[in-house]
Design a protein around this motif. Structure first.
Motif, PDB file in Angstrom:
ATOM      1  N   HIS A 162     -12.263  14.760   2.773  1.00 35.74           N
ATOM      2  CA  HIS A 162     -12.060  13.322   2.581  1.00 35.74           C
ATOM      3  C   HIS A 162     -10.901  13.084   1.617  1.00 35.74           C
ATOM      4  O   HIS A 162      -9.980  12.294   1.900  1.00 35.74           O
ATOM      5  N   ASP A 163     -10.913  13.778   0.482  1.00 34.29           N
ATOM      6  CA  ASP A 163      -9.882  13.569  -0.531  1.00 34.29           C
ATOM      7  C   ASP A 163      -8.512  14.000  -0.019  1.00 34.29           C
ATOM      8  O   ASP A 163      -7.505  13.327  -0.283  1.00 34.29           O
ATOM      9  N   ARG A 164      -8.471  15.090   0.725  1.00 34.10           N
ATOM     10  CA  ARG A 164      -7.195  15.570   1.261  1.00 34.10           C
ATOM     11  C   ARG A 164      -6.607  14.550   2.238  1.00 34.10           C
ATOM     12  O   ARG A 164      -5.398  14.241   2.178  1.00 34.10           O
ATOM     13  N   LEU A 165      -7.420  14.019   3.120  1.00 34.82           N
ATOM     14  CA  LEU A 165      -6.947  13.043   4.105  1.00 34.82           C
ATOM     15  C   LEU A 165      -6.505  11.742   3.431  1.00 34.82           C
ATOM     16  O   LEU A 165      -5.516  11.128   3.830  1.00 34.82           O
ATOM     17  N   LEU A 166      -7.235  11.339   2.389  1.00 36.59           N
ATOM     18  CA  LEU A 166      -6.858  10.126   1.673  1.00 36.59           C
ATOM     19  C   LEU A 166      -5.537  10.311   0.932  1.00 36.59           C
ATOM     20  O   LEU A 166      -4.669   9.423   0.958  1.00 36.59           O
ATOM     21  N   LEU A 167      -5.354  11.459   0.302  1.00 35.87           N
ATOM     22  CA  LEU A 167      -4.094  11.736  -0.381  1.00 35.87           C
ATOM     23  C   LEU A 167      -2.926  11.758   0.602  1.00 35.87           C
ATOM     24  O   LEU A 167      -1.847  11.228   0.317  1.00 35.87           O
ATOM     25  N   GLU A 168      -3.161  12.347   1.752  1.00 32.61           N
ATOM     26  CA  GLU A 168      -2.121  12.407   2.783  1.00 32.61           C
ATOM     27  C   GLU A 168      -1.738  11.010   3.250  1.00 32.61           C
ATOM     28  O   GLU A 168      -0.545  10.681   3.380  1.00 32.61           O
ATOM     29  N   ALA A 169      -2.724  10.170   3.509  1.00 29.67           N
ATOM     30  CA  ALA A 169      -2.455   8.797   3.936  1.00 29.67           C
ATOM     31  C   ALA A 169      -1.732   8.019   2.842  1.00 29.67           C
ATOM     32  O   ALA A 169      -0.833   7.220   3.124  1.00 29.67           O
ATOM     33  N   ALA A 170      -2.102   8.256   1.586  1.00 31.20           N
ATOM     34  CA  ALA A 170      -1.470   7.558   0.470  1.00 31.20           C
ATOM     35  C   ALA A 170      -0.005   7.926   0.341  1.00 31.20           C
ATOM     36  O   ALA A 170       0.857   7.061   0.147  1.00 31.20           O
ATOM     37  N   VAL A 171       0.289   9.205   0.443  1.00 29.32           N
ATOM     38  CA  VAL A 171       1.680   9.656   0.333  1.00 29.32           C
ATOM     39  C   VAL A 171       2.517   9.060   1.458  1.00 29.32           C
ATOM     40  O   VAL A 171       3.646   8.599   1.238  1.00 29.32           O
ATOM     41  N   ASN A 172       1.978   9.042   2.670  1.00 24.88           N
ATOM     42  CA  ASN A 172       2.709   8.459   3.808  1.00 24.88           C
ATOM     43  C   ASN A 172       2.960   6.967   3.604  1.00 24.88           C
ATOM     44  O   ASN A 172       4.076   6.475   3.836  1.00 24.88           O
ATOM     45  N   ALA A 173       1.927   6.237   3.156  1.00 26.17           N
ATOM     46  CA  ALA A 173       2.068   4.792   2.988  1.00 26.17           C
ATOM     47  C   ALA A 173       2.954   4.448   1.802  1.00 26.17           C
ATOM     48  O   ALA A 173       3.662   3.427   1.822  1.00 26.17           O
ATOM     49  N   ALA A 174       2.939   5.281   0.775  1.00 26.25           N
ATOM     50  CA  ALA A 174       3.685   4.984  -0.443  1.00 26.25           C
ATOM     51  C   ALA A 174       5.183   4.933  -0.213  1.00 26.25           C
ATOM     52  O   ALA A 174       5.906   4.248  -0.953  1.00 26.25           O
ATOM     53  N   SER A 175       5.665   5.617   0.809  1.00 34.92           N
ATOM     54  CA  SER A 175       7.102   5.600   1.090  1.00 34.92           C
ATOM     55  C   SER A 175       7.579   4.218   1.524  1.00 34.92           C
ATOM     56  O   SER A 175       8.778   3.922   1.458  1.00 34.92           O
ATOM     57  N   GLU A 176       6.644   3.362   1.945  1.00 32.31           N
ATOM     58  CA  GLU A 176       7.001   2.012   2.389  1.00 32.31           C
ATOM     59  C   GLU A 176       6.480   0.932   1.451  1.00 32.31           C
ATOM     60  O   GLU A 176       6.533  -0.254   1.791  1.00 32.31           O
TER      61      GLU A 176
END
Length: 231
Positions: free
Chosen positions: A161-175
């Motif tokens: 769960h934490d890994r997937l959330l971190l991944e989504a956060a990094v992707n979204a943070a670029s925008e």
């Protein structure tokens, strides 16, 4: 003693939120109403079905009957039901994510909303949009769905769960200029997400309890004013 009734659609947030109440409102009588069938029904339907809305409104009525000065709705997925219920309930209903959304909309131009469920993501994005409109601001709202993270958590795989959330956060943070956590239970990840993205991260529990505190203070001022002798 003032009473706050918190209504939960799941188990996960009750203990962390109790700690925030102890810090910010230690003298308040906190009563919890928890029905974890609610979020299960929302997840299965992909939206808030009528049966969930009816049960939730009944719990708000129960909170009023329990003597609540303020009712706290703790689930973002059903926040729009709480909006409608405000017309039916005789005490104020605070939504845990409303002040957080207002803060994000007032301060940032590009806001990423992170969630592990579409049924939570979409209402929170709409809430941020409404808060921006109320503030007269135009903002860009970025969708940050951590697909599969909820299933990992309920399946006993919190690390996934934490890994997937971190991944989504990094992707979204670029925008985005800042990230908003749609689910209060995600607040434990706030520091890790700041470290991973380098962006401000807003979570709802402290904002929500602070809004409850402000609402209780407003009610106290009103009562004091009503009790004054006319000059």
């Amino acid at each position: 003693m003032r009473t706050v009734v918190a209504v939960y659609t799941g188990q996960g947030l009750a203990d962390p939120l109790k700690e925030v109440f102890r810090e910010l409102l230690p003298d308040v009588r906190l009563v919890n109403i928890i029905d974890d069938s609610l979020i299960g029904d929302v997840v299965r339907a992909g939206h808030v079905p009528p049966g969930v809305a009816r049960r939730l409104v009944q719990y708000f009525h129960n909170g009023e009957e329990l003597g609540a000065d303020v009712i706290l709705n703790t689930c973002s997925s059903v926040g729009e039901v709480a909006d409608d219920a405000r017309k039916l309930i005789g005490v104020p209903i605070v939504k845990i994510d409303e002040a957080m959304a207002a803060e994000a909309a007032a301060r940032y131009d590009r806001i990423a909303v992170l969630a592990t469920l579409p049924s939570t993501l979409e209402p929170t994005m709409r809430l941020v949009g409404r808060q921006a409109e109320a503030a007269g601001r135009k903002v860009t709202i970025v969708s940050g769905l951590a697909a599969g993270a909820f299933d990992a958590l309920v399946g006993g795989r919190p690390e996934e769960h934490d890994r997937l959330l971190l991944e989504a956060a990094v992707n979204a943070a670029s925008e985005a200029d800042a990230l908003v956590l749609a689910q209060g239970s995600m607040a434990r990840m706030e520091k890790a997400l700041v470290a991973a993205t380098g962006k401000p991260v807003l979570s709802s529990p402290r904002f929500g309890v602070a809004q409850v505190k402000a609402e209780l203070a407003r009610l106290e001022r009103e009562r004091s004013s009503e009790g004054k002798e006319p000059s």
